[in-house]
Design a protein around this motif. Structure first.
Motif, PDB file in Angstrom:
ATOM      1  N   UNK A 183       5.411  19.279 -16.729  1.00  0.00           N
ATOM      2  CA  UNK A 183       4.341  20.195 -16.331  1.00  0.00           C
ATOM      3  C   UNK A 183       4.508  20.552 -14.858  1.00  0.00           C
ATOM      4  N   UNK A 184       3.857  21.610 -14.450  1.00  0.00           N
ATOM      5  CA  UNK A 184       3.866  21.976 -13.034  1.00  0.00           C
ATOM      6  C   UNK A 184       3.255  20.837 -12.228  1.00  0.00           C
ATOM      7  N   UNK A 185       3.777  20.634 -11.027  1.00  0.00           N
ATOM      8  CA  UNK A 185       3.229  19.568 -10.194  1.00  0.00           C
ATOM      9  C   UNK A 185       2.739  20.134  -8.873  1.00  0.00           C
ATOM     10  N   UNK A 186       1.725  19.497  -8.336  1.00  0.00           N
ATOM     11  CA  UNK A 186       1.203  19.900  -7.038  1.00  0.00           C
ATOM     12  C   UNK A 186       2.049  19.263  -5.951  1.00  0.00           C
ATOM     13  N   UNK A 187       2.313  20.025  -4.924  1.00  0.00           N
ATOM     14  CA  UNK A 187       3.040  19.477  -3.776  1.00  0.00           C
ATOM     15  C   UNK A 187       2.262  19.778  -2.513  1.00  0.00           C
ATOM     16  N   UNK A 188       2.281  18.839  -1.587  1.00  0.00           N
ATOM     17  CA  UNK A 188       1.612  19.075  -0.318  1.00  0.00           C
ATOM     18  C   UNK A 188       2.486  19.985   0.533  1.00  0.00           C
ATOM     19  N   UNK A 189       1.915  20.545   1.562  1.00  0.00           N
ATOM     20  CA  UNK A 189       2.622  21.506   2.403  1.00  0.00           C
ATOM     21  C   UNK A 189       3.884  20.892   2.989  1.00  0.00           C
ATOM     22  N   UNK A 190       4.944  21.692   3.028  1.00  0.00           N
ATOM     23  CA  UNK A 190       6.212  21.219   3.607  1.00  0.00           C
ATOM     24  C   UNK A 190       6.072  20.738   5.028  1.00  0.00           C
ATOM     25  N   UNK A 191       5.148  21.342   5.779  1.00  0.00           N
ATOM     26  CA  UNK A 191       4.940  20.944   7.177  1.00  0.00           C
ATOM     27  C   UNK A 191       4.374  19.538   7.286  1.00  0.00           C
ATOM     28  N   UNK A 192       3.708  19.074   6.225  1.00  0.00           N
ATOM     29  CA  UNK A 192       3.202  17.705   6.217  1.00  0.00           C
ATOM     30  C   UNK A 192       4.318  16.709   5.989  1.00  0.00           C
ATOM     31  N   UNK A 193       5.293  17.109   5.174  1.00  0.00           N
ATOM     32  CA  UNK A 193       6.386  16.209   4.826  1.00  0.00           C
ATOM     33  C   UNK A 193       7.493  16.215   5.858  1.00  0.00           C
ATOM     34  N   UNK A 194       7.745  17.371   6.439  1.00  0.00           N
ATOM     35  CA  UNK A 194       8.831  17.506   7.403  1.00  0.00           C
ATOM     36  C   UNK A 194       8.289  18.183   8.651  1.00  0.00           C
ATOM     37  N   UNK A 195       8.245  17.429   9.741  1.00  0.00           N
ATOM     38  CA  UNK A 195       7.716  17.961  11.008  1.00  0.00           C
ATOM     39  C   UNK A 195       8.834  18.270  11.965  1.00  0.00           C
ATOM     40  N   UNK A 196       8.678  19.362  12.662  1.00  0.00           N
ATOM     41  CA  UNK A 196       9.635  19.751  13.705  1.00  0.00           C
ATOM     42  C   UNK A 196       9.029  19.465  15.071  1.00  0.00           C
ATOM     43  N   UNK A 197       9.729  18.685  15.865  1.00  0.00           N
ATOM     44  CA  UNK A 197       9.289  18.415  17.234  1.00  0.00           C
ATOM     45  C   UNK A 197      10.414  18.857  18.171  1.00  0.00           C
ATOM     46  N   UNK A 198      10.078  19.729  19.127  1.00  0.00           N
ATOM     47  CA  UNK A 198      11.084  20.232  20.090  1.00  0.00           C
ATOM     48  C   UNK A 198      10.873  19.591  21.454  1.00  0.00           C
TER      49      UNK A 198
END
Length: 198
Positions: A183-198
């Motif tokens: 079945x389709x699955x819910x995913x949290x926002x990509x920004x929550x899983x992978x953060x970019x810090x400069x």
């Protein structure tokens, strides 16, 4: 050839599996051997051992799991998991994932670090296998029945298939043709899983 991201997306937990495949079990095993040669391991220790069951061996394995787990799981958990066990027998086969404790002992680490590396090695092997199966249009699900080397929970599996006593079972992936897609699955926002810090 599929794009990598498509294979990643297609790798889902598939519980309704069958025995149809454009690939023979021998071709599947050969593909898994090729993939495992390129799975990263700590210190190139190559501690993971895979055993592929098919036919009667696959059925015997899941009959053992059924017999053991019905007396171990709570009723609620049994009601949830027993269809997974029964469904696994209907598949083309099962990949059993072991870590060879003798090979693990040769890694130049100790204590918690050794345990972490062992688990990482196995996780890499599991995910690479799952992706390879998905690439071959086969479905599967990652299971963790009868694990527990220290407690002897996996000893019956070693005995059943005449495997070395140093093999510690970590997980299983029953696999086969996809009878019913996930079945389709819910995913949290990509920004929550992978953060970019400069």
């Amino acid at each position: 050839m599929k794009k990598f991201i498509d294979v990643v997306k297609n790798r889902r937990s598939i519980y309704a599996i069958g025995k149809e495949s454009e690939y023979s079990i021998e071709q599947i095993v050969e593909r898994l051997r090729e993939v495992q040669n390129h799975v990263p391991t700590a210190f190139n220790s190559q501690t993971s051992r895979l055993v592929v069951l098919s036919g009667e061996a696959n059925e015997k394995f899941w009959e053992l799991i059924y017999t053991v787990q019905k007396d171990v799981l709570s009723q609620d958990m049994w009601d949830y998991m027993s269809p997974v066990i029964v469904g696994a027998k209907e598949g083309l086969g099962t990949v059993l994932f072991f870590e060879d404790r003798e090979a693990v002992a040769t890694m130049p680490t100790q204590g918690q670090r050794t345990e972490a590396y062992k688990q990482n090695n196995s996780a890499n092997a599991q995910y690479a296998t799952w992706l390879a199966l998905a690439e071959m249009n086969l479905g599967g699900s990652l299971q963790h029945f009868n694990i527990g080397y220290e407690q002897g929970f996996d000893s019956a599996v070693r005995e059943m298939f005449d495997l070395p006593n140093s093999f510690e079972m970590i997980a299983q992936i029953p696999f086969g043709s996809i009878v019913q897609p996930a079945a389709e699955k819910e995913v949290i926002a990509g920004e929550e899983k992978v953060r970019l810090i400069k």
